[in-house]
Design a protein around this motif. Sequence first.
Motif, PDB file in Angstrom:
ATOM      1  N   THR A  10     -27.114 -58.485 -67.425  1.00 14.37           N
ATOM      2  CA  THR A  10     -26.020 -59.306 -66.908  1.00 14.37           C
ATOM      3  C   THR A  10     -24.668 -58.996 -67.550  1.00 14.37           C
ATOM      4  N   LEU A  11     -24.646 -58.252 -68.648  1.00 15.85           N
ATOM      5  CA  LEU A  11     -23.388 -57.850 -69.272  1.00 15.85           C
ATOM      6  C   LEU A  11     -22.795 -56.586 -68.631  1.00 15.85           C
ATOM      7  N   MET A  12     -23.557 -55.919 -67.744  1.00 18.44           N
ATOM      8  CA  MET A  12     -23.049 -54.721 -67.087  1.00 18.44           C
ATOM      9  C   MET A  12     -21.988 -55.076 -66.054  1.00 18.44           C
ATOM     10  N   SER A  13     -21.179 -54.080 -65.699  1.00 19.25           N
ATOM     11  CA  SER A  13     -20.138 -54.273 -64.686  1.00 19.25           C
ATOM     12  C   SER A  13     -20.772 -54.757 -63.381  1.00 19.25           C
ATOM     13  N   GLY A  14     -20.077 -55.685 -62.734  1.00 22.03           N
ATOM     14  CA  GLY A  14     -20.562 -56.237 -61.472  1.00 22.03           C
ATOM     15  C   GLY A  14     -21.444 -57.461 -61.624  1.00 22.03           C
ATOM     16  N   PHE A  15     -21.795 -57.819 -62.852  1.00 25.11           N
ATOM     17  CA  PHE A  15     -22.631 -58.989 -63.090  1.00 25.11           C
ATOM     18  C   PHE A  15     -21.829 -60.072 -63.814  1.00 25.11           C
ATOM     19  N   SER A  16     -22.345 -61.282 -63.764  1.00 24.22           N
ATOM     20  CA  SER A  16     -21.603 -62.464 -64.212  1.00 24.22           C
ATOM     21  C   SER A  16     -21.143 -62.416 -65.666  1.00 24.22           C
ATOM     22  N   ALA A  17     -21.953 -61.949 -66.567  1.00 18.86           N
ATOM     23  CA  ALA A  17     -21.595 -61.984 -67.990  1.00 18.86           C
ATOM     24  C   ALA A  17     -20.671 -60.842 -68.405  1.00 18.86           C
ATOM     25  N   ASN A  18     -20.358 -59.923 -67.487  1.00 18.74           N
ATOM     26  CA  ASN A  18     -19.460 -58.826 -67.816  1.00 18.74           C
ATOM     27  C   ASN A  18     -18.065 -59.318 -68.179  1.00 18.74           C
ATOM     28  N   VAL A  19     -17.772 -60.578 -67.862  1.00 21.10           N
ATOM     29  CA  VAL A  19     -16.482 -61.162 -68.224  1.00 21.10           C
ATOM     30  C   VAL A  19     -16.238 -61.065 -69.736  1.00 21.10           C
ATOM     31  N   PHE A  20     -17.289 -61.088 -70.526  1.00 21.47           N
ATOM     32  CA  PHE A  20     -17.157 -60.945 -71.980  1.00 21.47           C
ATOM     33  C   PHE A  20     -16.574 -59.585 -72.373  1.00 21.47           C
ATOM     34  N   LEU A  21     -16.776 -58.595 -71.509  1.00 15.16           N
ATOM     35  CA  LEU A  21     -16.373 -57.230 -71.836  1.00 15.16           C
ATOM     36  C   LEU A  21     -15.109 -56.783 -71.110  1.00 15.16           C
TER      37      LEU A  21
END
Length: 132
Positions: A10-21
């Motif tokens: 979920t941390l990858m681009s296009g997923f919800s948690a990518n906002v952290f990155l």
Amino acid sequence: MFQLLFVYGTLMSGFSANVFLSDNQFIGYGVLYGARLLHLDEGYPAVVDGDGRVFGELYQVDTLTLKAIDFFEAFPEKSLYIRTIRPVRLLPYGDFVDAWVYILNPCFIDSKSYIEIPGGNWRDFLKKLLML
């Protein structure tokens, strides 16, 4: 101080948690060897040690970002994930770099229901799942 972080869910681009990155530098794609990728029933993936490989993305992150992601991943308080440094190979077929990776705490493996993702690529797994 900047460090590398390997993400595979979920941390990858296009997923919800990518906002952290969003304020951090995308370095490229990578592969983690000696690992298996699981899709947990809760709807997100986890890495465990094994004889496979896991595909994901590498980011250069600062300490503040890493602390924010630790909080998001409940590390170390609830310890579902353990953050550890592992060698990750830059794609296509580049050098190995040391990067932080969140792996599933081994004490939780028997208490979780999961599907092993054969290709080690969560994005591809979800695309196939949605096509069913």
